[in-house]
Design a protein around this motif. Structure first.
Motif, PDB file in Angstrom:
ATOM      1  N   MET A   1     122.300  40.529 -63.644  1.00  0.00           N
ATOM      2  CA  MET A   1     120.881  39.921 -63.154  1.00  0.00           C
ATOM      3  C   MET A   1     121.360  38.559 -62.882  1.00  0.00           C
ATOM      4  O   MET A   1     121.889  37.624 -63.769  1.00  0.00           O
ATOM      5  CB  MET A   1     119.887  40.254 -63.997  1.00  0.00           C
ATOM      6  N   ASN A   2     121.001  38.036 -61.697  1.00  0.00           N
ATOM      7  CA  ASN A   2     121.242  36.641 -61.306  1.00  0.00           C
ATOM      8  C   ASN A   2     119.792  35.695 -61.780  1.00  0.00           C
ATOM      9  O   ASN A   2     118.887  36.126 -62.190  1.00  0.00           O
ATOM     10  CB  ASN A   2     121.680  36.258 -60.102  1.00  0.00           C
ATOM     11  N   ARG A   3     120.103  34.369 -61.734  1.00  0.00           N
ATOM     12  CA  ARG A   3     119.139  33.514 -62.274  1.00  0.00           C
ATOM     13  C   ARG A   3     117.935  33.897 -61.220  1.00  0.00           C
ATOM     14  O   ARG A   3     116.692  33.926 -61.858  1.00  0.00           O
ATOM     15  CB  ARG A   3     119.534  32.131 -62.123  1.00  0.00           C
ATOM     16  N   ALA A   4     118.116  33.985 -59.909  1.00  0.00           N
ATOM     17  CA  ALA A   4     116.701  34.152 -58.955  1.00  0.00           C
ATOM     18  C   ALA A   4     116.000  35.314 -59.448  1.00  0.00           C
ATOM     19  O   ALA A   4     114.824  35.531 -59.580  1.00  0.00           O
ATOM     20  CB  ALA A   4     117.258  33.999 -57.695  1.00  0.00           C
ATOM     21  N   GLU A   5     116.982  36.279 -59.822  1.00  0.00           N
ATOM     22  CA  GLU A   5     116.234  37.678 -59.951  1.00  0.00           C
ATOM     23  C   GLU A   5     115.435  37.618 -61.501  1.00  0.00           C
ATOM     24  O   GLU A   5     114.456  38.273 -61.707  1.00  0.00           O
ATOM     25  CB  GLU A   5     117.337  38.817 -60.044  1.00  0.00           C
ATOM     26  N   LEU A   6     116.119  36.624 -62.679  1.00  0.00           N
ATOM     27  CA  LEU A   6     115.462  36.759 -63.533  1.00  0.00           C
ATOM     28  C   LEU A   6     114.281  35.709 -63.345  1.00  0.00           C
ATOM     29  O   LEU A   6     113.160  36.144 -63.952  1.00  0.00           O
ATOM     30  CB  LEU A   6     116.459  35.806 -64.488  1.00  0.00           C
ATOM     31  N   PHE A   7     114.080  34.922 -62.812  1.00  0.00           N
ATOM     32  CA  PHE A   7     112.910  34.017 -62.577  1.00  0.00           C
ATOM     33  C   PHE A   7     112.103  34.893 -61.702  1.00  0.00           C
ATOM     34  O   PHE A   7     110.626  34.638 -62.030  1.00  0.00           O
ATOM     35  CB  PHE A   7     113.341  32.658 -61.586  1.00  0.00           C
ATOM     36  N   ALA A   8     112.201  35.716 -60.857  1.00  0.00           N
ATOM     37  CA  ALA A   8     111.354  36.626 -60.118  1.00  0.00           C
ATOM     38  C   ALA A   8     110.602  37.550 -61.043  1.00  0.00           C
ATOM     39  O   ALA A   8     109.373  37.537 -60.898  1.00  0.00           O
ATOM     40  CB  ALA A   8     112.097  37.340 -59.086  1.00  0.00           C
ATOM     41  N   GLN A   9     111.513  38.086 -62.330  1.00  0.00           N
ATOM     42  CA  GLN A   9     110.773  38.737 -63.043  1.00  0.00           C
ATOM     43  C   GLN A   9     109.594  38.075 -63.961  1.00  0.00           C
ATOM     44  O   GLN A   9     108.610  38.519 -64.087  1.00  0.00           O
ATOM     45  CB  GLN A   9     111.851  39.519 -64.035  1.00  0.00           C
ATOM     46  N   ILE A  10     110.000  36.752 -64.205  1.00  0.00           N
ATOM     47  CA  ILE A  10     108.919  35.968 -65.110  1.00  0.00           C
ATOM     48  C   ILE A  10     107.727  35.581 -64.412  1.00  0.00           C
ATOM     49  O   ILE A  10     106.707  35.756 -64.950  1.00  0.00           O
ATOM     50  CB  ILE A  10     110.084  34.459 -65.262  1.00  0.00           C
ATOM     51  N   GLN A  11     108.016  35.397 -63.140  1.00  0.00           N
ATOM     52  CA  GLN A  11     106.912  35.431 -62.326  1.00  0.00           C
ATOM     53  C   GLN A  11     106.065  36.489 -61.968  1.00  0.00           C
ATOM     54  O   GLN A  11     104.858  36.621 -62.095  1.00  0.00           O
ATOM     55  CB  GLN A  11     107.191  34.612 -60.928  1.00  0.00           C
ATOM     56  N   LYS A  12     106.573  37.602 -61.681  1.00  0.00           N
ATOM     57  CA  LYS A  12     106.066  39.064 -61.608  1.00  0.00           C
ATOM     58  C   LYS A  12     105.154  39.234 -62.839  1.00  0.00           C
ATOM     59  O   LYS A  12     103.967  39.793 -62.740  1.00  0.00           O
ATOM     60  CB  LYS A  12     106.951  40.025 -61.351  1.00  0.00           C
ATOM     61  N   LYS A  13     105.826  39.101 -63.938  1.00  0.00           N
ATOM     62  CA  LYS A  13     105.103  39.613 -65.134  1.00  0.00           C
ATOM     63  C   LYS A  13     104.115  38.382 -66.012  1.00  0.00           C
ATOM     64  O   LYS A  13     103.786  38.603 -67.028  1.00  0.00           O
ATOM     65  CB  LYS A  13     106.032  40.069 -66.095  1.00  0.00           C
ATOM     66  N   SER A  14     104.434  37.045 -65.460  1.00  0.00           N
ATOM     67  CA  SER A  14     103.826  35.872 -65.791  1.00  0.00           C
ATOM     68  C   SER A  14     104.034  35.952 -67.495  1.00  0.00           C
ATOM     69  O   SER A  14     103.497  35.862 -68.511  1.00  0.00           O
ATOM     70  CB  SER A  14     102.362  36.261 -65.764  1.00  0.00           C
ATOM     71  N   SER A  15     105.298  36.200 -67.583  1.00  0.00           N
ATOM     72  CA  SER A  15     105.959  36.044 -69.060  1.00  0.00           C
ATOM     73  C   SER A  15     107.520  35.789 -69.204  1.00  0.00           C
ATOM     74  O   SER A  15     108.252  35.959 -68.023  1.00  0.00           O
ATOM     75  CB  SER A  15     105.899  37.648 -69.403  1.00  0.00           C
ATOM     76  N   PHE A  16     107.693  35.138 -70.349  1.00  0.00           N
ATOM     77  CA  PHE A  16     109.174  34.898 -70.637  1.00  0.00           C
ATOM     78  C   PHE A  16     109.432  35.499 -71.923  1.00  0.00           C
ATOM     79  O   PHE A  16     110.170  34.680 -72.735  1.00  0.00           O
ATOM     80  CB  PHE A  16     109.518  33.380 -70.612  1.00  0.00           C
ATOM     81  N   LEU A  17     108.953  36.502 -72.342  1.00  0.00           N
ATOM     82  CA  LEU A  17     109.006  37.316 -73.503  1.00  0.00           C
ATOM     83  C   LEU A  17     110.412  38.264 -73.504  1.00  0.00           C
ATOM     84  O   LEU A  17     110.638  39.003 -72.545  1.00  0.00           O
ATOM     85  CB  LEU A  17     108.020  38.018 -73.623  1.00  0.00           C
ATOM     86  N   CYS A  18     111.127  37.797 -74.509  1.00  0.00           N
ATOM     87  CA  CYS A  18     112.404  38.777 -75.043  1.00  0.00           C
ATOM     88  C   CYS A  18     111.890  39.392 -75.983  1.00  0.00           C
ATOM     89  O   CYS A  18     111.502  38.600 -77.081  1.00  0.00           O
ATOM     90  CB  CYS A  18     113.636  37.855 -75.125  1.00  0.00           C
ATOM     91  N   VAL A  19     112.268  40.679 -76.232  1.00  0.00           N
ATOM     92  CA  VAL A  19     111.879  41.298 -77.514  1.00  0.00           C
ATOM     93  C   VAL A  19     113.269  41.838 -77.964  1.00  0.00           C
ATOM     94  O   VAL A  19     114.127  42.362 -77.732  1.00  0.00           O
ATOM     95  CB  VAL A  19     111.084  42.746 -77.105  1.00  0.00           C
ATOM     96  N   GLY A  20     113.238  41.229 -79.539  1.00  0.00           N
ATOM     97  CA  GLY A  20     114.391  41.449 -80.068  1.00  0.00           C
ATOM     98  C   GLY A  20     114.639  42.710 -80.965  1.00  0.00           C
ATOM     99  O   GLY A  20     113.413  43.188 -81.378  1.00  0.00           O
TER     100      GLY A  20
END
Length: 271
Positions: A1-20
């Motif tokens: 996954m590249n940076r743009a795809e990661l940021f797109a997920q953050i925007q789509k979900k309104s989240s920057f949550l990582c579940v450990g």
């Protein structure tokens, strides 16, 4: 996954949550122990219930490899079960001489297809760059961690008053780029996150320490967020062990939803 795809997920979900995913056989609900693979059943249920809110999952490799060969099989199944549009982190904290690092990278990037792996920088450039040779993959370099023992080395200052973690940040900038290099920056360090951000304005941070370790999500966003969010905030115990009963998965979903709701507000405020 590249940076743009990661940021797109953050925007789509309104989240920057990582579940450990730190699945301890002694802590998972008792009713799962009758399953053929209790750890996989536990992780699977957690992922199913939190995937709406998470943009990343971070299996802690120690919890799997402690079970021997079966643990590695379970880890592979967990990695494959994570949805393809969610960022995956092998929390392995590897780092050794070049040829050994190259094989660690092959294990996590080629054999298991993780998007990223956590790496210790103590042995220097030739222990890190082999991980950066894999296209589309990420190194998440330990920089300023949230554990008490981090004070032993990371804040030691040189003759010019520069703490060691800043030297790590500055030196490593020549090894990779914001497209393939992230940093671990602990939430419990508060305003020091801002000092890290000054040195590396564009890189993503993986931020542990929110939740069970007491870090403030609002402070993390205040000091660490950049124009592309630049944060993956991890919560492990606070989500996956929200309940020890039959409702463990739904309790995890509730806790993940609470964090995502707070993250939505912070994204709206800072971006």
């Amino acid at each position: 996954m590249n940076r743009a795809e990661l940021f797109a997920q953050i925007q789509k979900k309104s989240s920057f949550l990582c579940v450990g995913l730190d699945p301890d056989l002694a802590k998972i609900p008792a009713h799962l122990h009758s399953e053929p693979d209790p750890i996989f059943s536990f992780c699977k249920a957690i992922i199913e219930e939190t995937a709406d809110y998470a943009v990343a999952y971070k299996p802690n490799i120690a919890f799997f490899e402690a079970m021997g060969p079966k643990g590695w099989e379970t880890l592979q199944k967990v990695q494959e079960f994570i949805p393809n549009d969610i960022f995956t982190i092998a929390d392995a904290k590897r780092g050794d001489i070049g040829n050994t690092s190259k094989l660690y990278a092959k294990a996590f990037f080629e054999q298991m297809a993780f998007d990223s792996v956590t790496v210790a920088p103590y042995m220097g450039e030739d222990s890190v760059t082999p991980f950066l040779e894999f296209e589309g993959k990420w190194v998440i370099l330990l920089a300023l961690t949230s554990n008490a023992g981090s004070l032993d080395f990371q804040l030691i200052k040189d003759e010019n008053g520069k703490p060691l973690y800043q030297s790590v940040l500055e030196k490593s900038q020549g090894w990779g780029s914001p497209e393939n290099l992230m940093y671990v920056v602990g939430a419990t360090r508060g305003e020091l996150i801002g000092e890290v951000r000054k040195v590396v304005p564009d890189n993503f941070f993986l931020v542990p320490g929110v939740g069970a370790q007491g870090g403030s999500l609002a402070e993390v966003a205040k000091y660490g967020m950049n124009s592309s969010c630049g944060l993956l905030v991890n919560s492990s115990r606070g989500i996956i062990y929200a309940s020890g009963g039959l409702d463990f998965a739904s309790a995890a979903r509730t806790e993940a939803a609470k964090l995502q709701a707070e993250m939505r507000v912070l994204l709206e405020t800072h971006l």
